[in-house]
Design a protein around this motif. Structure first.
Motif, mmCIF file in Angstrom:
data_model
loop_
_atom_site.group_PDB
_atom_site.id
_atom_site.type_symbol
_atom_site.label_atom_id
_atom_site.label_comp_id
_atom_site.label_asym_id
_atom_site.label_seq_id
_atom_site.Cartn_x
_atom_site.Cartn_y
_atom_site.Cartn_z
ATOM 1 N N VAL A 242 1.568 0.840 -4.496
ATOM 2 C CA VAL A 242 0.450 1.703 -4.881
ATOM 3 C C VAL A 242 0.912 3.141 -5.050
ATOM 4 O O VAL A 242 0.338 3.902 -5.838
ATOM 5 C CB VAL A 242 -0.685 1.601 -3.843
ATOM 6 C CG1 VAL A 242 -1.845 2.536 -4.191
ATOM 7 C CG2 VAL A 242 -1.189 0.165 -3.747
ATOM 8 N N GLU B 177 0.812 -1.216 0.000
ATOM 9 C CA GLU B 177 0.000 0.000 0.000
ATOM 10 C C GLU B 177 0.846 1.267 0.000
ATOM 11 O O GLU B 177 0.473 2.271 -0.619
ATOM 12 C CB GLU B 177 -0.927 0.001 1.217
ATOM 13 C CG GLU B 177 -2.029 -1.038 1.160
ATOM 14 C CD GLU B 177 -3.010 -0.783 0.029
ATOM 15 O OE1 GLU B 177 -3.302 0.399 -0.257
ATOM 16 O OE2 GLU B 177 -3.473 -1.763 -0.582
ATOM 17 N N HIS C 99 -6.953 -2.556 -7.780
ATOM 18 C CA HIS C 99 -6.700 -2.348 -6.361
ATOM 19 C C HIS C 99 -7.894 -2.799 -5.522
ATOM 20 O O HIS C 99 -7.739 -3.472 -4.491
ATOM 21 C CB HIS C 99 -6.387 -0.875 -6.099
ATOM 22 C CG HIS C 99 -5.822 -0.615 -4.751
ATOM 23 N ND1 HIS C 99 -5.762 0.649 -4.201
ATOM 24 C CD2 HIS C 99 -5.294 -1.449 -3.802
ATOM 25 C CE1 HIS C 99 -5.226 0.579 -3.001
ATOM 26 N NE2 HIS C 99 -4.927 -0.684 -2.736
#
Length: 422
Positions: free
Chosen positions: A153, A149, A163
């Motif tokens: 991401v 994360e 996602h």
């Protein structure tokens, strides 16, 4: 101890009473440790450390491994088997980001070190049940999720639906994980008197005209007798001791129905027991096997799908068949910390997912035969395996399709009313 009241009164947040009942402070954790001095002296002089010294050393370390408490009862004691994986995993993964050599070294040495510590801890503390593997698995999932994360991401290359798909699968995995933990099928005490000694040998088997045995498998009949080993020609999960099939559990004080088993870690009998999973610290049986399999499937999916998203983000991807991206140029995996941390996390996830995949394939093999891991182990001991994978004389096997149908829709049963002709 100097008194029960003194253990909770008059202690500041960093004070505690040690194993000798003396007041101590967490800052004195490395002071005056005779066992540590003896162990260090023998290691320096290349001499073997006596087992009793190692045992005292582990007890001292566990007693002094504490953090300040805020509840007014002094410093809080930490479990060594829990805290070691929590510290080791992030530290090793951080060191692995230095370069490719360190990545290979850390991903190889980390499990070796953790398993070595577990062996030493168990041998010197003499404890059967532990949260070591549970802490290892949970810390690995948390660490990889944080890395994904915050690092992967953060490159803003992953599409929103990709996602959300991964997060949904992780949520479902955790949901089924909680269901597995909460629905452990422990058997309740039936409180029936043990009347094995009153049974006559003629009551324990039925002989047909052709000298074949018809063994009753109903609950009342099978839990009220101890059949001789020579008569137990079918696959049974219950142990054979002193030449007899043991159906009475002295630990739980109950008659065990077919397919059940006693867990030495949980200290209780489990209905249709498959195995005790140390990674989630619970037994797998009749009521939670399906949620356990779903958790494994989602873990493998999240692992491999997360690896795919990470590698197509870190490497220059190439499109195949107008819809599938595959990493192509991966020359800059250690260009900065964000990239290297993402790659190290991906490697660790791939290894964990592959190991889980092998376990899942083994479970699929057992379900296809309507067989539990415990029954598979018994079949191996009694030479009832064909090609090392397929159990013979498995009275619960109803065929590939029926086995899977029953597993997903009705769950595994103990087959209490069926009759076996051998």
């Amino acid at each position: 101890m100097k008194g029960h009241a003194s253990s909770t009164e008059g202690l500041c947040c960093c004070e505690y009473e040690n194993n000798q009942g003396e007041k101590s402070h967490i800052l004195a954790c490395c002071c005056d440790c005779e066992a540590f001095d003896q162990a260090a002296d023998r290691c320096i002089t290349c001499r073997q450390v006596p087992p009793e010294t190692m045992e005292r050393l582990f007890k001292t370390i566990e007693d002094r491994c504490r953090v300040p408490g805020i509840l007014g009862q002094g410093a809080i004691k930490l479990r060594l088997d829990v805290i070691v994986p929590v510290i080791t995993i992030p530290v090793c993964l951080f060191l692995a980001t230095i370069g490719p050599v360190m990545t290979a070294v850390m991903l190889t040495m980390m499990p070796i070190f953790l398993l070595w510590f577990y062996r030493m801890w168990k041998r010197n503390t003499k404890k059967d049940r532990t949260l070591f593997f549970y802490s290892w698995g949970l810390m690995s999932v948390v660490t990889i999720f944080v890395v994904f994360e915050s690092c992967v991401v953060g490159f803003r290359e992953i599409l929103l639906w990709e996602h959300l798909l991964l997060l949904t699968a992780m949520f479902l995995m955790l949901y089924n994980f909680v269901r597995t933990k909460l629905n452990t099928p422990y058997l309740k005490n039936l409180k029936r008197p043990r009347n094995f000694e009153k049974m006559n040998q003629s009551d324990r088997r039925i002989v047909n005209a052709d000298d074949t045995f018809k063994v009753p498998m109903s609950l009342e009949e099978m839990t009220a007798v101890e059949l001789p080993e020579s008569d137990v020609k079918w696959l049974d999960s219950r142990p054979i001791t002193d030449g007899k099939l043991v159906t009475w559990c002295q630990h739980c004080n109950l008659n065990k129905p077919p397919r059940s088993g006693h867990c030495n870690l949980c200290k209780v009998c489990v209905s249709v027991r498959d195995h005790h999973c140390v990674w989630i610290d619970t037994c797998i049986g009749a009521d939670n096997h399906r949620s356990f399999i779903i958790s494994m499937m989602l873990f493998v999916f999240c692992g491999y799908y997360g690896c795919h998203l990470s590698m197509t983000t870190l490497c220059t991807p190439k499109m195949y068949f107008d819809w599938f991206l595959f990493p192509n140029d991966c020359r800059f995996l250690y260009i900065d910390f964000q990239t290297s941390a993402s790659f190290v996390g991906t490697c660790y996830t791939f290894l964990a997912s592959t190991i889980m995949l092998f376990g899942l394939i083994f479970q699929f093999l057992l379900i296809s035969q309507n067989l539990t891991s415990q029954e598979f182990h018994i079949a191996s001991q009694r030479n009832m395996l064909r090609h090392g994978l397929f159990a013979t004389k498995n009275v619960y096997n109803q065929g590939f399709i029926h086995n899977w149908f029953n597993f997903w829709l009705t769950g595994r049963k103990d087959t209490r009313t069926s009759v076996i002709t051998l």
